[in-house]
Design an enzyme around this catalytic site. Structure first.
Site, mmCIF file in Angstrom:
data_model
loop_
_atom_site.group_PDB
_atom_site.id
_atom_site.type_symbol
_atom_site.label_atom_id
_atom_site.label_comp_id
_atom_site.label_asym_id
_atom_site.label_seq_id
_atom_site.Cartn_x
_atom_site.Cartn_y
_atom_site.Cartn_z
ATOM 1 N N ASP A 90 0.026 -0.909 6.528
ATOM 2 C CA ASP A 90 1.386 -0.966 5.984
ATOM 3 C C ASP A 90 2.297 -1.527 7.084
ATOM 4 O O ASP A 90 2.610 -0.842 8.051
ATOM 5 C CB ASP A 90 1.877 0.432 5.585
ATOM 6 C CG ASP A 90 1.214 0.947 4.304
ATOM 7 O OD1 ASP A 90 0.157 0.402 3.924
ATOM 8 O OD2 ASP A 90 1.750 1.894 3.710
ATOM 9 N N LYS A 152 6.018 -2.712 -0.662
ATOM 10 C CA LYS A 152 6.310 -1.281 -0.501
ATOM 11 C C LYS A 152 7.797 -1.104 -0.240
ATOM 12 O O LYS A 152 8.390 -1.840 0.551
ATOM 13 C CB LYS A 152 5.480 -0.716 0.647
ATOM 14 C CG LYS A 152 5.743 0.759 0.963
ATOM 15 C CD LYS A 152 4.852 1.230 2.104
ATOM 16 C CE LYS A 152 5.253 2.613 2.613
ATOM 17 N NZ LYS A 152 4.426 3.063 3.754
ATOM 18 N N LYS A 181 3.961 -0.269 -4.144
ATOM 19 C CA LYS A 181 3.903 1.079 -3.587
ATOM 20 C C LYS A 181 5.327 1.602 -3.418
ATOM 21 O O LYS A 181 6.163 0.965 -2.773
ATOM 22 C CB LYS A 181 3.183 1.092 -2.242
ATOM 23 C CG LYS A 181 3.176 2.482 -1.571
ATOM 24 C CD LYS A 181 2.380 2.479 -0.277
ATOM 25 C CE LYS A 181 2.503 3.811 0.466
ATOM 26 N NZ LYS A 181 1.708 3.836 1.727
#
Length: 220
Positions: A90, A152, A181
């Site tokens: 991430d 995300k 996400k």
């Protein structure tokens, strides 16, 4: 949706700067016990976690939480994390590039990290709380063109977290190969269900297992 089904969407997260190895072990063991999608832990614990729990799907963060490291540093971090056992990365974008409208630089950085990831999953954190809607739309294009696997919403360390409005905006502008996400401020079962219903494939949450333990016990 049952608790076990919900947890299959969850990256069980512990990124608190004061986290100890004992804390990380607890999260890892919960991730295995409750079959979460992954555990998301700081980079310096990846090697130890992978050695102790080789069956575990480990996610870690790169350029976290501010994103303003150089691309070369982020690439090096990514390669080390994968070499040490991470399966998912991430990354945080460079918000300075976004604010000065240099979306080519953002796309190039995403491409570089995806190349470093190879067949591992790359999620791109855009930190929505600092962005205009037009910047969010532009970043959807950067992430699509850069070849990342996920967009995300948030680090959880900014001034705000996920919102359903942002998820709806992403859905309109990401490419067909990009998933979503939601992370940051998701602290209830109702929240988790709402984000999944809107199309999120992953939920980043530190409280998910604790919230769902009673439900899981009832399902056994």
């Amino acid at each position: 949706m049952l608790g076990k089904e919900l947890l299959a969407y969850v990256d069980h997260t512990l990124l608190r700067p004061t986290a100890t190895w004992d804390d990380i072990k607890e999260v890892c063991e919960d991730g295995i016990r409750y079959k979460t999608a992954s555990v998301c832990i700081p980079p310096d614990f990846v090697a130890s976690a992978h050695e102790a729990y080789p069956e575990l799907n480990i996610c870690t963060v790169i350029g976290f939480p501010l994103g303003y490291e150089t691309t070369e540093v982020k690439v090096a971090e990514t390669k080390q994390a994968i070499d040490e056992g991470a399966s998912e990365i991430d990354m945080v974008i460079n918000l300075g590039d976004v604010k000065q409208g240099d979306f080519e630089a953002v796309t190039s950085e995403i491409e570089a990290l995806k190349k470093a990831c190879g067949d591992k999953i790359l999620k791109v954190i855009i930190e929505t709380c600092y962005l205009t809607d037009s910047e969010k739309v532009a970043l959807c294009k950067c992430i699509t063109n850069g070849g990342a696997d996920y967009i995300k919403t948030s680090t959880g360390f900014g001034s705000g977290g996920a919102s359903l409005e942002d998820i709806r905006l992403f859905k309109k502008h990401i490419g067909p190969n990009v998933q979503i996400k939601a992370a940051g401020g998701i602290r209830s079962i109702t929240d988790m269900k709402a984000y999944i219903a809107e199309g999120c494939s992953r939920i980043g949450a530190s409280a998910a297992v604790e919230l769902l333990k009673n439900h899981l016990n009832e399902e056994v």
